[in-house]
Design an enzyme around this catalytic site. Structure first.
Site, PDB file in Angstrom:
ATOM      1  N   THR A   1      -2.505   6.979  11.698  1.00  0.00           N
ATOM      2  CA  THR A   1      -2.912   5.756  11.020  1.00  0.00           C
ATOM      3  C   THR A   1      -2.058   4.619  11.540  1.00  0.00           C
ATOM      4  O   THR A   1      -0.920   4.830  11.969  1.00  0.00           O
ATOM      5  CB  THR A   1      -2.672   5.870   9.506  1.00  0.00           C
ATOM      6  OG1 THR A   1      -1.274   6.110   9.301  1.00  0.00           O
ATOM      7  CG2 THR A   1      -3.462   7.002   8.886  1.00  0.00           C
TER       8      THR A   1
ATOM      9  N   GLU B   1      -8.602   8.055   8.534  1.00  0.00           N
ATOM     10  CA  GLU B   1      -8.702   9.252   7.678  1.00  0.00           C
ATOM     11  C   GLU B   1     -10.140   9.706   7.462  1.00  0.00           C
ATOM     12  O   GLU B   1     -10.381  10.770   6.919  1.00  0.00           O
ATOM     13  CB  GLU B   1      -8.074   8.973   6.307  1.00  0.00           C
ATOM     14  CG  GLU B   1      -6.568   8.776   6.322  1.00  0.00           C
ATOM     15  CD  GLU B   1      -6.159   7.323   6.543  1.00  0.00           C
ATOM     16  OE1 GLU B   1      -6.914   6.566   7.196  1.00  0.00           O
ATOM     17  OE2 GLU B   1      -5.075   6.940   6.073  1.00  0.00           O
TER      18      GLU B   1
ATOM     19  N   LYS C   1      -2.889 -11.113  -7.375  1.00  0.00           N
ATOM     20  CA  LYS C   1      -2.963 -11.051  -8.833  1.00  0.00           C
ATOM     21  C   LYS C   1      -2.413 -12.343  -9.415  1.00  0.00           C
ATOM     22  O   LYS C   1      -1.216 -12.561  -9.442  1.00  0.00           O
ATOM     23  CB  LYS C   1      -2.151  -9.867  -9.358  1.00  0.00           C
ATOM     24  CG  LYS C   1      -2.967  -8.599  -9.401  1.00  0.00           C
ATOM     25  CD  LYS C   1      -2.248  -7.549 -10.214  1.00  0.00           C
ATOM     26  CE  LYS C   1      -2.914  -6.198  -9.983  1.00  0.00           C
ATOM     27  NZ  LYS C   1      -2.074  -5.077 -10.330  1.00  0.00           N
TER      28      LYS C   1
ATOM     29  N   TRP D   1      -7.550 -10.534 -10.760  1.00  0.00           N
ATOM     30  CA  TRP D   1      -7.603 -10.226  -9.334  1.00  0.00           C
ATOM     31  C   TRP D   1      -8.452 -11.245  -8.599  1.00  0.00           C
ATOM     32  O   TRP D   1      -9.544 -11.593  -9.040  1.00  0.00           O
ATOM     33  CB  TRP D   1      -8.214  -8.836  -9.112  1.00  0.00           C
ATOM     34  CG  TRP D   1      -7.273  -7.732  -9.437  1.00  0.00           C
ATOM     35  CD1 TRP D   1      -6.079  -7.838 -10.083  1.00  0.00           C
ATOM     36  CD2 TRP D   1      -7.462  -6.340  -9.152  1.00  0.00           C
ATOM     37  NE1 TRP D   1      -5.501  -6.598 -10.213  1.00  0.00           N
ATOM     38  CE2 TRP D   1      -6.329  -5.661  -9.654  1.00  0.00           C
ATOM     39  CE3 TRP D   1      -8.453  -5.606  -8.519  1.00  0.00           C
ATOM     40  CZ2 TRP D   1      -6.169  -4.292  -9.548  1.00  0.00           C
ATOM     41  CZ3 TRP D   1      -8.304  -4.243  -8.408  1.00  0.00           C
ATOM     42  CH2 TRP D   1      -7.170  -3.586  -8.924  1.00  0.00           C
TER      43      TRP D   1
HETATM   44  P1  AMP Z   1      -7.834   2.035  10.287  1.00  0.00           P
HETATM   45  O1  AMP Z   1      -7.482   3.392   9.842  1.00  0.00           O
HETATM   46  O2  AMP Z   1      -6.799   1.404  11.138  1.00  0.00           O
HETATM   47  O3  AMP Z   1      -9.185   1.971  10.907  1.00  0.00           O
HETATM   48  O4  AMP Z   1      -7.888   1.113   8.992  1.00  0.00           O
HETATM   49  C1  AMP Z   1      -8.756   1.373   7.940  1.00  0.00           C
HETATM   50  C2  AMP Z   1      -8.830   0.195   7.038  1.00  0.00           C
HETATM   51  O5  AMP Z   1      -9.442  -0.917   7.693  1.00  0.00           O
HETATM   52  C3  AMP Z   1      -9.691   0.394   5.816  1.00  0.00           C
HETATM   53  O6  AMP Z   1      -9.003   1.089   4.800  1.00  0.00           O
HETATM   54  C4  AMP Z   1     -10.033  -1.030   5.423  1.00  0.00           C
HETATM   55  O7  AMP Z   1      -8.976  -1.640   4.717  1.00  0.00           O
HETATM   56  C5  AMP Z   1     -10.170  -1.703   6.756  1.00  0.00           C
HETATM   57  N1  AMP Z   1     -11.579  -1.766   7.154  1.00  0.00           N
HETATM   58  C6  AMP Z   1     -12.212  -1.002   8.038  1.00  0.00           C
HETATM   59  N2  AMP Z   1     -13.491  -1.386   8.175  1.00  0.00           N
HETATM   60  C7  AMP Z   1     -13.679  -2.427   7.330  1.00  0.00           C
HETATM   61  C8  AMP Z   1     -14.785  -3.269   6.999  1.00  0.00           C
HETATM   62  N3  AMP Z   1     -15.967  -3.144   7.576  1.00  0.00           N
HETATM   63  N4  AMP Z   1     -14.592  -4.228   6.061  1.00  0.00           N
HETATM   64  C9  AMP Z   1     -13.393  -4.388   5.464  1.00  0.00           C
HETATM   65  N5  AMP Z   1     -12.315  -3.648   5.740  1.00  0.00           N
HETATM   66  C10 AMP Z   1     -12.448  -2.668   6.665  1.00  0.00           C
END
Ligand code: AMP
Length: 534
Positions: A177, A324, A433, A438
């Site tokens: 991650t 994940e 917040k 929110w």
């Molecule tokens: P990663 O594991 O680096 O791909 O990050 C995942 C995170 O990216 C998710 O938990 C979201 O917070 C954000 N994310 C991914 N796709 C989107 C989307 N289409 N819109 C908003 N947030 C997104």
């Protein structure tokens, strides 16, 4: 029949049915290198033989530190299909983080681009498990002191490899991650999880990749497996085009036009740049082949989706996912029920994160874990489960992210409407917040980015003596465009409750980003968080 769902099947399928279809890679010098699926499968077998000779055993980790290109794909196929595990390293990370991750994964062998050797040399000595280095000669000849030349090594190996019959739950790939706080955590994908992800990704209502497509993964192969796009391509026999290190709008547009790309996937930043370039010169590139531009990784602003459609007749496919979740979780497209809806309602659906794809289940919960209503208004933490959703992190870290009843806590705050459409309003750690209420930073950012003078906007929490937190907006203006704080405030008024409006607008030259191109709000909070306390 009990037939194992393994990646090995994709190899013979690509060779036998799609052997002459091209896999194209761009090198650092911008030259294009063309192979066919038959070449790729042969070269994958050669690589498996070479790795076996180097002593790579079942379960061993084969790391990659590479741009998106054909040799990288070969590593993605050879290691898992010989029973080892491919581990993609994110070349945008700090060397210390890379050292931590490579040590944590206990990487055995690494395949690294010659152009990335300077980065590799900064951390290689901190990874005692590394036994061999294969160097892809992407920008010149390989000096033997740096490792084995990838091309020479595979050329000397046989193109016949006796692929073992693997159980489908065998580990295939590790991605870490891109944690902005704490150490990155490892997520392991199995053959089965990747195969199922691929099948559902290729469903017409998901990304719908098919044999006639030409797929351009702009999203790096180290970012959540390039969203599975290379696997979609090999499974269906689509043509595949890799951009190498050239990710600027001009280079990408030129490549899309030249190779007649039909599906391209990347984070919003990439597409914001592309839209700005198309707007400046709409006729320069022939994009008539494009069927879908997949956007994910962070929220795609509605103005971006609308701008592509209205001004250039290009369709955006908005998707949400995480490392994940392999990563596909939800995909946005309008449903039958919205066929006669107004353009505004349709755009709102397309700009949402959509609903869970087949085999992924979604729910959102309140602070005590109670399920929340799908009313389009109530915000709660999104949870998902499914056959390609992680059930734990490598080494048993982060146990608090997994619920007792088998769901994964995404850390994203969302609403869900009656039709099941998810709208991500924030990362839980980015939520603002104000006086106990929110405020969605994502909704404000989207609205700000629809202002004609705004290139990028990031809204984040500023500390406030009375309200605890108040929204602040960091704004990057388009070149030669002007807008004042008053004008931006006026643009938001009427769209949001008054208490949602940012207390101030900070005009900056660039918004800090994470290693995968997302707004780095922790940095904005650190730099400007006390702005309202002064
Ligand atoms: P990663 O594991 O680096 O791909 O990050 C995942 C995170 O990216 C998710 O938990 C979201 O917070 C954000 N994310 C991914 N796709 C989107 C989307 N289409 N819109 C908003 N947030 C997104």
């Amino acid at each position: 029949m009990q037939f194992p769902l393994t990646l090995t099947h994709f190899l013979s399928r690509a060779r036998d049915f799609f052997g002459t279809t091209e896999v194209v890679s761009r090198r650092p010098d911008k030259s294009l290198h063309r192979h066919t699926w038959r070449d790729v499968v042969d070269r994958t077998a050669r690589l498996a033989n070479a790795l076996t000779k180097l002593g790579v055993r079942p379960g061993a980790r084969v790391a990659t530190l590479c741009w998106n290109h054909t040799a990288h794909l070969e590593a993605w196929l050879a290691a898992p299909c010989m029973g080892a595990v491919v581990h993609t390293l994110n070349l945008r990370l700090h060397p210390n983080e890379l050292a931590y991750i490579a040590r944590h994964a206990e990487d055995d062998v690494i395949i690294v681009d010659r152009s990335l050797l300077p980065l590799f040399h900064k951390f290689k000595d901190q990874v005692p498990s590394l036994r061999h280095v294969l160097v892809v000669p992407d920008d010149g000849e390989v000096d033997p002191v740096n490792g084995l030349d990838y091309e020479k090594t595979i050329a000397a190996a046989s193109a016949e490899f006796a692929w073992p019959e693997l159980p489908e739950n065998q580990a295939a790939m590790i991605c870490y991650t891109s944690g902005t706080t704490g150490n990155p955590k490892g997520v392991l994908y199995s053959h089965r999880s990747i195969v199922l992800h691929t099948l559902v990704s290729c469903m017409r209502d998901t990304l719908g990749v098919g044999e006639a497509d030409t797929v351009l993964p702009v999203v790096p192969m180290f970012h959540a497996a390039a969203w599975g796009l290379p696997f979609d391509a090999i499974a269906t026999g689509a043509k595949l085009v890799f951009p190498g290190p050239h990710l600027d709008p001009g280079s990408l547009l030129e490549l899309m036009a030249k190779e007649r790309v039909t599906v391209a996937g990347g984070v919003p930043t990439i597409w914001l740049g592309i839209l700005a370039m198309l707007d400046a010169d709409p006729k320069k590139f022939d994009l008539s082949a494009i069927r879908a531009m997949v956007i994910g990784g962070s929220a795609a602003p509605a103005s971006l989706i609308d701008g592509f459609k209205k001004r250039h007749d290009l369709s955006v496919q908005h998707a949400w996912g995480m490392t994940e979740t392999s990563p596909l979780g939800t995909v946005s497209r309008t449903k039958r029920a919205q066929a006669d809806a107004s353009p505004e309602v349709k755009l709102a659906a397309l700009a949402s994160q959509g609903y869970a794809c087949a085999f992924v289940e979604q729910r959102h919960v309140g602070e005590n874990g109670q399920r929340l209503p799908w009313d389009g208004e109530t915000m709660g933490e999104l949870e998902v489960r499914g056959p390609w959703v992680a059930q734990s992190y490598l080494g048993g870290e982060g146990v608090d992210r997994f619920t007792a009843d088998g769901w994964f806590k995404t850390g994203d705050v969302a609403t869900i409407d009656r039709e099941g459409f998810v709208r991500i309003t924030d990362r839980s750690k980015d939520v603002i917040k104000s006086g106990g209420e929110w405020i969605s930073s994502v909704a404000l950012e989207n609205a700000l980015m629809s202002h004609p003078a705004v290139l990028e906007a990031a809204v984040f929490a500023g500390r406030h003596p009375k309200w605890d937190e108040r929204p602040l907006a960091a704004i990057v203006l388009k070149p030669n465009q002007q807008a004042t704080a008053e004008q931006l405030r006026a643009h938001l008024e009427g769209q949001f409750a008054k208490f949602w409006l940012p207390d101030d607008f900070l005009f900056v030259t660039a918004i800090p980003r994470t290693s995968t191109g997302k707004f780095l709000k922790s940095k904005l909070r650190a730099d400007y968080g006390d702005h309202l306390m002064k």
